[in-house]
Design a protein around this motif. Structure first.
Motif, short mmCIF file in Angstrom:
data_model
loop_
_atom_site.label_atom_id
_atom_site.label_comp_id
_atom_site.label_asym_id
_atom_site.label_seq_id
_atom_site.Cartn_x
_atom_site.Cartn_y
_atom_site.Cartn_z
N ARG A 321 33.85 49.24 34.46
CA ARG A 321 33.89 51.54 34.82
C ARG A 321 32.79 51.97 34.39
NH1 ARG A 321 33.46 55.75 32.84
NH2 ARG A 321 32.69 54.92 30.20
N ARG A 322 31.80 51.39 34.12
CA ARG A 322 30.65 52.26 34.12
C ARG A 322 29.52 51.81 35.24
NH1 ARG A 322 27.99 51.58 27.72
NH2 ARG A 322 30.00 52.95 26.72
N LEU A 323 29.46 50.43 35.65
CA LEU A 323 29.11 49.75 36.59
C LEU A 323 29.63 50.90 38.22
CD1 LEU A 323 28.58 46.07 36.39
CD2 LEU A 323 26.74 48.08 36.43
N TYR A 324 31.14 51.14 38.26
CA TYR A 324 31.78 51.78 39.11
C TYR A 324 31.26 53.07 38.60
CZ TYR A 324 34.54 53.72 42.54
OH TYR A 324 35.32 54.35 43.88
N ASP A 325 30.65 53.92 38.21
CA ASP A 325 30.46 55.71 38.34
C ASP A 325 28.25 54.97 38.36
OD1 ASP A 325 33.15 55.99 37.35
OD2 ASP A 325 32.17 56.35 34.73
N ALA A 326 28.32 53.64 38.38
CA ALA A 326 26.60 54.63 38.94
C ALA A 326 26.79 53.48 40.11
CB ALA A 326 26.15 53.21 38.16
N GLY A 327 27.62 53.74 40.95
CA GLY A 327 27.81 53.51 42.50
C GLY A 327 28.24 51.37 42.35
N VAL A 328 28.01 51.18 41.89
CA VAL A 328 28.27 49.43 41.87
C VAL A 328 30.06 48.54 41.97
CG1 VAL A 328 27.36 46.96 41.23
CG2 VAL A 328 25.74 49.04 41.09
N THR A 329 30.60 47.73 42.83
CA THR A 329 31.61 46.95 42.49
C THR A 329 31.51 46.02 42.36
OG1 THR A 329 32.28 48.69 44.24
CG2 THR A 329 33.64 47.25 43.68
N VAL A 330 32.59 45.73 40.63
CA VAL A 330 32.55 44.59 39.98
C VAL A 330 34.17 44.73 39.92
CG1 VAL A 330 30.40 44.17 39.46
CG2 VAL A 330 32.09 44.85 37.62
N SER A 331 34.51 42.99 39.42
CA SER A 331 36.03 43.04 39.13
C SER A 331 36.12 42.32 37.63
CB SER A 331 37.00 42.36 40.41
OG SER A 331 36.52 41.27 40.14
N THR A 332 37.13 42.21 37.03
CA THR A 332 37.36 41.62 36.29
C THR A 332 38.24 40.06 35.66
OG1 THR A 332 38.98 42.67 35.11
CG2 THR A 332 36.63 43.52 34.25
N SER A 333 38.43 39.01 35.13
CA SER A 333 39.63 38.14 35.62
C SER A 333 39.63 38.19 33.63
CB SER A 333 38.70 37.20 35.67
OG SER A 333 39.57 36.18 35.63
N ASP A 334 40.79 38.32 33.44
CA ASP A 334 41.82 37.98 31.92
C ASP A 334 42.00 36.75 31.67
OD1 ASP A 334 43.59 38.08 32.38
OD2 ASP A 334 43.76 40.52 32.44
#
Length: 376
Positions: A321-334
């Motif tokens: 979420r923090r990276l998205y707000d900063a303009g960086v798109t990542v994902s997660t794996s659980d």
């Protein structure tokens, strides 16, 4: 191209213009003259698609089937493998949940047994341990080439060669490797992949390779009037090529888009793509490793374009979420996506960043800076 720093090609990448042109253009043509007529106009291009995918995989065109996803491809192939009580299926420690669910369900139905091949100290399949597990009761070896939760690249060819010594079939999940690695010499009998990830194709597309020499050992169960012909009141005749694993209905626009995406990758060069992705992933790993409070979680001797990490005191979703707000798109794996591996390593979740060749060095450095700011 996206104005954001896009680090999620392991999820669903950004299609290039030729792919967009094919998909949107064909949909517009369908709106003008109807879907059947529009497909007929592109019949030759659709047929050439088998040659294009065959070039990508290093196989024959009649060993290629188009599907609507990597999941459909994998399930169709797995479902066709004959199994009975006492048969053994070997899987890797990084087996994906999308495969594990049908594996466990079918084992319960047939009495087959699923066994996990240990990994070595690096995290890749332990070839010596594999050799000790193999015998004539092993009917299938399921290989995840590149897992969803780390940068590992499993040694597919070496695993396949050992499996073939006892006559086992080899099913390679290339969902995360197609488009970033050369798949022309994997040794697999069956191989599944998606279009939407590293190949930069549309969602809802995939393909399956089935080698001619093993096709007669398989029994496809989901067949229709495309994969078989109704030749007498009580008789059908299955196709004698890999298209026996296809169904009649499909999105012609999306298939044309997938063909365009594969051609785009071939034109750029598979070796060049692999080198460019590896270079960017290495730069990202090195940058993240230098940040206090960040731990890179990738395993294996040889690593892919997936870069996974955790941040002390922050959950993966919060980092995302923090990276998205900063303009960086990542994902997660659980944990539930790769239960064997995550349990063994004691990890609940990871952040997953996957830079493609269109990501610049400056963008990678900026993404690293944003992770550092998140930690602070």
């Amino acid at each position: 191209m996206s104005e954001r720093i896009f680090l999620d090609s392991a999820g669903s990448s950004l299609p290039p213009e030729p792919v967009l042109d094919e998909v949107i253009g064909h949909l517009r043509r369908e709106a003008q003259i109807g879907g059947y007529r529009a497909a007929q106009e592109r019949a030759e291009d659709l047929e050439k698609g088998y040659d294009v995918v065959a070039e990508l995989l290093g196989c024959r065109p009649d060993e290629v089937a188009f599907t609507d996803s990597a999941t459909r491809s994998w399930l169709t192939a797995f479902d066709a493998v004959p199994l009975k009580a006492g048969d053994r299926i070997l899987v890797t420690e990084v087996e994906y949940a999308g495969n594990a669910v049908p594996l466990l369900r079918r084992a319960d139905e047939t009495g087959a047994v699923i066994e996990v091949v240990p990994s070595d100290h690096s995290g890749q399949v332990d070839l010596e341990a594999l050799g000790q597990l193999l015998d004539e009761r092993v009917k299938l070896v399921s290989i995840v080439h590149v897992p969803t939760n780390s940068g590992l690249i499993n040694p597919a060819k070496q695993i396949a060669d050992k499996a073939h010594e006892v006559g086992a079939l080899v099913l390679l999940d290339a969902c995360q490797s197609a488009g970033q690695l050369d798949l022309r010499d994997t040794g697999a009998d069956m191989l599944s992949f998606t279009g939407r990830k590293w190949l930069r194709g549309p969602r809802g597309t995939g393909a399956l390779m089935v080698r001619n020499e093993v096709r007669e050992r398989l029994h496809p169960r989901l067949v229709d009037m495309h994969s078989a012909a109704w030749v007498a009141p009580n008789e059908i005749e299955l196709r004698d090529d890999a298209r026996v694993f296809e169904l009649w209905e499909s999105s012609v626009a999306d298939r044309l888009g997938l063909i365009a995406a594969v051609r785009y990758a071939l034109d750029r060069g598979l070796g060049r793509i692999e080198a460019e992705i590896a270079e960017r992933a290495t730069r990202l790993r090195d940058g993240l490793s230098a940040i206090d409070g960040v731990e890179v979680r990738d395993i294996g001797v040889r690593k892919s374009g997936l870069v996974t990490f955790t941040v002390d005191g922050l959950g993966a979703s919060e980092v995302k979420r923090r990276l998205y707000d900063a303009g960086v798109t990542v994902s997660t794996s659980d944990f539930n996506s790769t239960l064997f591996d995550m349990t063994k390593r004691g990890i609940d979740e990871v952040v997953r960043a996957s830079p493609h060749y269109f990501v610049t060095e400056d963008q990678i450095d900026e993404a690293v800076d944003e992770v550092s700011r998140s930690v602070r």
